[in-house]
Design a protein around this motif. Sequence first.
Motif, short mmCIF file in Angstrom:
data_model
loop_
_atom_site.label_atom_id
_atom_site.label_comp_id
_atom_site.label_asym_id
_atom_site.label_seq_id
_atom_site.Cartn_x
_atom_site.Cartn_y
_atom_site.Cartn_z
N THR A 115 -5.26 9.55 6.00
CA THR A 115 -5.79 8.20 6.13
C THR A 115 -7.14 8.22 6.84
O THR A 115 -7.39 9.06 7.70
CB THR A 115 -4.83 7.28 6.92
N ALA A 125 0.93 4.05 -2.93
CA ALA A 125 0.64 5.45 -2.61
C ALA A 125 1.78 6.36 -3.02
O ALA A 125 1.57 7.44 -3.57
CB ALA A 125 0.35 5.58 -1.12
N VAL A 173 -6.24 7.83 1.71
CA VAL A 173 -6.18 6.37 1.65
C VAL A 173 -7.08 5.81 2.75
O VAL A 173 -6.99 6.22 3.91
CB VAL A 173 -4.74 5.85 1.84
N LEU A 206 2.35 7.06 5.48
CA LEU A 206 1.55 7.90 4.61
C LEU A 206 1.46 9.33 5.14
O LEU A 206 1.51 10.30 4.37
CB LEU A 206 0.15 7.31 4.43
N GLY A 219 0.82 -1.21 0.00
CA GLY A 219 0.00 0.00 0.00
C GLY A 219 0.85 1.26 0.00
O GLY A 219 0.54 2.23 -0.71
N ALA A 239 -11.55 8.91 -1.67
CA ALA A 239 -10.21 8.35 -1.52
C ALA A 239 -9.67 7.90 -2.87
O ALA A 239 -10.43 7.60 -3.80
CB ALA A 239 -10.22 7.18 -0.54
N LEU A 254 -7.10 5.43 -2.87
CA LEU A 254 -6.51 4.10 -2.64
C LEU A 254 -7.13 3.50 -1.39
O LEU A 254 -7.51 4.22 -0.46
CB LEU A 254 -5.00 4.23 -2.47
N HIS A 308 -8.18 2.56 5.04
CA HIS A 308 -7.61 1.30 5.51
C HIS A 308 -8.48 0.75 6.63
O HIS A 308 -9.38 1.44 7.15
CB HIS A 308 -6.17 1.49 5.99
#
Length: 462
Positions: A302, A271, A281, A295, A267, A321, A323, A283
């Motif tokens: 996030t 990114a 992102v 990140l 990931g 987002a 990703l 998660h």
Amino acid sequence: MELSSIETIFRAYDIRGIFGKTLLPDIVSKIGTIFANIIKEWGGKKVGVSGDGRISTPALLHAATAGIVAGGIDVVMYEQLPISVFYFTIWKDNDLDGGAYITASHNPPEWNGIRFRKNDGTGFVEENKEIKKRFFKNMIKWASWNEIGVIIKRGAEDAISDYIEFVSKVPVQPVSKLKVVIDTMNGIGGLLIPRLFRKKHDVITLNAQVDGSFPCGSPDPVHADLSNLCNVVINAKADVGVAFDGDADRAVIVDDKGRIVPAEVIGILLARNLLKPGDIVVHTPECSSILRDKLEEMGIKTVETRVGDVFVARAAKENNAKLGVEGSYHFFLPIYGFYYDDAILASYVTASILTEENKSLSKLFDEIGYYHVIRENIPVDDVIKWKVMEKLKDKVLREYSNVSTIDGVKIYLEGASILIRPSNTEPVIRMLTEAKSKEVVRDLHKRFKKMLKNTIGEVAHS
């Protein structure tokens, strides 16, 4: 069959059970008609249906199709396809108002199930609760004899060719050849993945024959023994290895030294090469804290959400987002225009990124680093699993102050965390313990495993 047994097949993001015991064709057909009723209420007229390579899939695929047309919805019935290809087909075909896919993903061969999708390829969330309610209250509307849906049969080749063409045109393509070892674990991914990678790379395949009895062993690359793949990567001097589960929606990546690379590291690589500061992102709680930490260093935001592809897709949509990452090796690439997960595309893009780097995957892995993680599945009967989690949550909230209950319970300690959450697909409770040192992670895992085991015993004997 007792209703309590049937009730266990209704999960948070799909229907799943053991064929011939808790999951029968007549049940799937009935559920299919309820799905058709919902699609019709949304103004839909036609859906796609396909499935993975399990032995029971053709029977259930036809049962689901029968139920859907009996609800007055037309069905485009595809030959068995990798799940990402099916999602892609729904997303790209404006004539399809949704879909149903027969699979039990990474479960053993006796298991199977059904997943429902909207017209953008993402899955049902709250609608799964509605299906369960209507099933047990017998709230089903059958079409009259002259309004039954039409069945249109389609082969797999057109869908596969369209998908390969799409992948071959996304930004970030290989600039040189890699040597790639691909293990599709006798799953449906064997139809497509070696063929896709061979267009750009030298490929060695393992277990590429589709066989629903999974003679290679478990079709779950996250928890299965991948030593054969790791050894082949080392001995063949390959650049990367990838293992896919039964329906090819999980992709576990192995570096050139034969080490399994955490999903969070993949990931971070994605990114770093695809996103820019300010991007978001999504998660899940099971992801190691290294994902969030790295990140944020890059200026990438996030968002944490529940485990499960349907929840990640929904959170990605809501937060715009670019990703999404799950610790179970599901990857989402909304930067390419869709919100469903696609492990095949993610692994292809990862390989493309490696061709642009002047470093091996092992060097990139070492530079990013990792936290020490212990994952373990604790068996527990589905009937008491949720009661165990409620009791455990009460204990944890009494003893610890920094606790997340977004999905199960996650206890945050200084430099460490412990996630304990019920599986939505198997009769297990999953544990994931992480810390910056081996000694700490072992001690913490042992301590909280004992707490969980004690709680299971208390509930079982209450």
